[in-house]
Design a protein around this motif. Structure first.
Motif, PDB file in Angstrom:
ATOM      1  N   ILE A   1      63.596  32.575  61.663  1.00 25.83           N
ATOM      2  CA  ILE A   1      64.502  33.186  62.706  1.00 25.83           C
ATOM      3  C   ILE A   1      65.742  32.878  62.115  1.00 25.83           C
ATOM      4  CG2 ILE A   1      65.196  33.051  64.934  1.00 25.83           C
ATOM      5  CD1 ILE A   1      62.647  31.916  66.052  1.00 25.83           C
ATOM      6  N   THR A   2      66.146  34.109  61.485  1.00 26.58           N
ATOM      7  CA  THR A   2      67.441  34.021  60.717  1.00 26.58           C
ATOM      8  C   THR A   2      68.605  34.665  61.517  1.00 26.58           C
ATOM      9  OG1 THR A   2      66.130  34.582  58.875  1.00 26.58           O
ATOM     10  CG2 THR A   2      68.483  34.972  58.595  1.00 26.58           C
ATOM     11  N   PRO A   3      69.749  33.815  61.937  1.00 25.68           N
ATOM     12  CA  PRO A   3      70.914  34.185  62.426  1.00 25.68           C
ATOM     13  C   PRO A   3      71.924  34.686  61.584  1.00 25.68           C
ATOM     14  CG  PRO A   3      70.853  31.724  61.903  1.00 25.68           C
ATOM     15  CD  PRO A   3      69.730  32.114  61.578  1.00 25.68           C
ATOM     16  N   TYR A   4      71.495  36.266  60.978  1.00 25.37           N
ATOM     17  CA  TYR A   4      72.406  36.694  60.046  1.00 25.37           C
ATOM     18  C   TYR A   4      73.890  37.157  60.450  1.00 25.37           C
ATOM     19  CZ  TYR A   4      70.856  41.191  61.502  1.00 25.37           C
ATOM     20  OH  TYR A   4      70.061  42.387  62.234  1.00 25.37           O
ATOM     21  N   ALA A   5      73.963  37.527  61.972  1.00 26.68           N
ATOM     22  CA  ALA A   5      75.148  37.783  62.495  1.00 26.68           C
ATOM     23  C   ALA A   5      75.209  37.232  64.011  1.00 26.68           C
ATOM     24  CB  ALA A   5      75.382  39.607  62.651  1.00 26.68           C
ATOM     25  N   PRO A   6      75.637  35.710  63.823  1.00 22.93           N
ATOM     26  CA  PRO A   6      75.780  35.430  65.102  1.00 22.93           C
ATOM     27  C   PRO A   6      76.989  35.766  65.751  1.00 22.93           C
ATOM     28  CG  PRO A   6      75.913  33.600  63.323  1.00 22.93           C
ATOM     29  CD  PRO A   6      75.575  34.884  62.747  1.00 22.93           C
TER      30      PRO A   6
ATOM     31  N   ALA B   1      72.813  38.661  66.187  1.00 22.06           N
ATOM     32  CA  ALA B   1      71.945  39.292  65.594  1.00 22.06           C
ATOM     33  C   ALA B   1      71.012  38.360  64.991  1.00 22.06           C
ATOM     34  CB  ALA B   1      72.344  40.553  64.807  1.00 22.06           C
ATOM     35  N   TYR B   2      69.817  38.484  64.968  1.00 22.23           N
ATOM     36  CA  TYR B   2      68.800  37.636  64.220  1.00 22.23           C
ATOM     37  C   TYR B   2      67.642  38.331  63.556  1.00 22.23           C
ATOM     38  CZ  TYR B   2      70.837  34.180  67.513  1.00 22.23           C
ATOM     39  OH  TYR B   2      71.705  33.434  68.177  1.00 22.23           O
TER      40      TYR B   2
END
Length: 244
Positions: free
Chosen positions: A93-98, A126-127
Motif C-alpha cells: 500500500i504505497t502512499p505516493y501522493a498523500p 492517493a495510494y
C-alpha cells in the motif's frame, strides 16, 4: 492553477478556452458540438461522477471534501517509473501522493464553474495498491445542509437516470460490498454509492472504475460517439469480467 500543477507545460490559452471537459454524463450536450475535448484522468473521472449529484443535482454547499484514492498499477501513468512497476506495487500500500494531488484542484475547478452548488475545500490523498487494474475513490463530504439517506439515494438515482455507464449501487447488494473495482474491470461502467453517516456528520461517496476504460480510452470512445452522433454505447458493450 495550470502553472501550479503543470509548471513544465506551456498553456495555450486561446486553445484551452475552446475545450470542453469530457465527462459525457455531465456535459453531453456540449460534446455534441465540441471541436476540442479534454478528457479527465481516472481519479478525476471517479471523483467528479461521485460528487456531481451533490453539487449539480442537489445544489449543496459542501464545506469540506476529503478524498481517499486507491489505484492499481494501471493508474501509474504513461511514463515508466521504477516505483510504479507492478512487482514493486504488488502486496504493498504505497502512499505516493498523500498530499497535493493535482486532480483535486481539477475536480474542484470544474464543479465550481458548473455550479449551482459550491465546494469550500477539496483535498486528496492517493495510494497505490496491489490491483493490476481499477481504482476506488472514497469522498468524505461535510456540509451544514440537512440531508438523509433516502434523499441522497433518490438524488443519485434521479441524476443518473438514463446514464447507462454510471450504475448507482447499494453498498450491500452483492456478496462483495460495492463499489469495488473488481466488478467493473473490462467495462466502461463507473459504480457509485452514496451513504449518510449520521453519527459522523458526513456524506460518504464511493466510486469505482477501470483505469483503462471509463478512466481512459473507454471514455474517449464514449465522448467521440456523442460528438459524431453515434449511439453512445458503440464499441463499449463489453461486460465486466467478474459478475456484479
Amino acid at each position: 492553477l495550470h502553472d501550479r500543477w503543470y509548471p513544465k507545460v506551456k498553456r495555450r490559452n486561446d486553445l484551452a478556452e475552446r475545450f470542453v471537459y469530457g465527462v459525457p454524463e455531465l456535459i453531453g450536450e456540449q460534446l455534441a458540438e465540441a471541436s476540442l475535448i479534454s478528457l479527465p484522468g481516472c481519479y478525476a473521472t471517479a471523483i467528479t461522477l461521485g460528487l456531481a449529484p451533490l453539487t449539480l443535482g442537489l445544489g449543496l454547499n459542501l464545506k469540506t471534501v476529503v478524498v481517499d484514492g486507491k489505484s492499481g498499477s494501471s493508474g501509474g501513468g504513461a511514463t515508466a517509473r521504477t516505483g510504479d512497476l507492478h512487482p514493486y506495487r504488488n502486496g504493498a500500500i504505497t502512499p505516493y501522493a498523500p498530499t497535493g494531488h493535482r486532480h483535486a484542484s481539477e475536480v474542484k475547478d470544474f464543479l465550481e464553474l458548473a455550479r449551482p452548488g459550491t465546494i469550500g475545500s477539496l483535498s486528496m490523498s492517493a495510494y497505490g495498491v496491489s490491483h493490476v487494474r481499477g481504482l476506488l475513490t472514497s469522498s468524505y463530504v461535510f456540509t451544514d445542509e440537512a440531508v438523509d439517506q433516502r434523499e441522497l439515494q433518490r438524488a443519485y438515482l434521479r441524476f443518473y437516470k438514463g446514464k447507462q455507464f454510471v450504475r448507482v449501487r447499494r453498498h450491500t447488494e452483492t456478496i462483495i460490498p460495492v463499489p469495488d473495482p473488481h466488478v467493473v474491470l473490462g467495462s466502461n461502467f463507473c459504480d457509485v454509492t452514496v451513504m449518510h453517516d449520521e453519527d459522523g456528520g458526513r456524506i460518504v461517496v464511493l466510486a469505482a472504475l477501470d483505469n483503462l476504460v471509463k478512466g481512459a480510452a473507454g471514455q474517449a470512445v464514449q465522448a467521440t460517439n456523442i460528438r459524431f452522433g453515434l449511439p453512445e454505447e458503440t464499441g463499449l458493450t463489453m461486460q465486466p469480467v467478474m459478475p456484479a
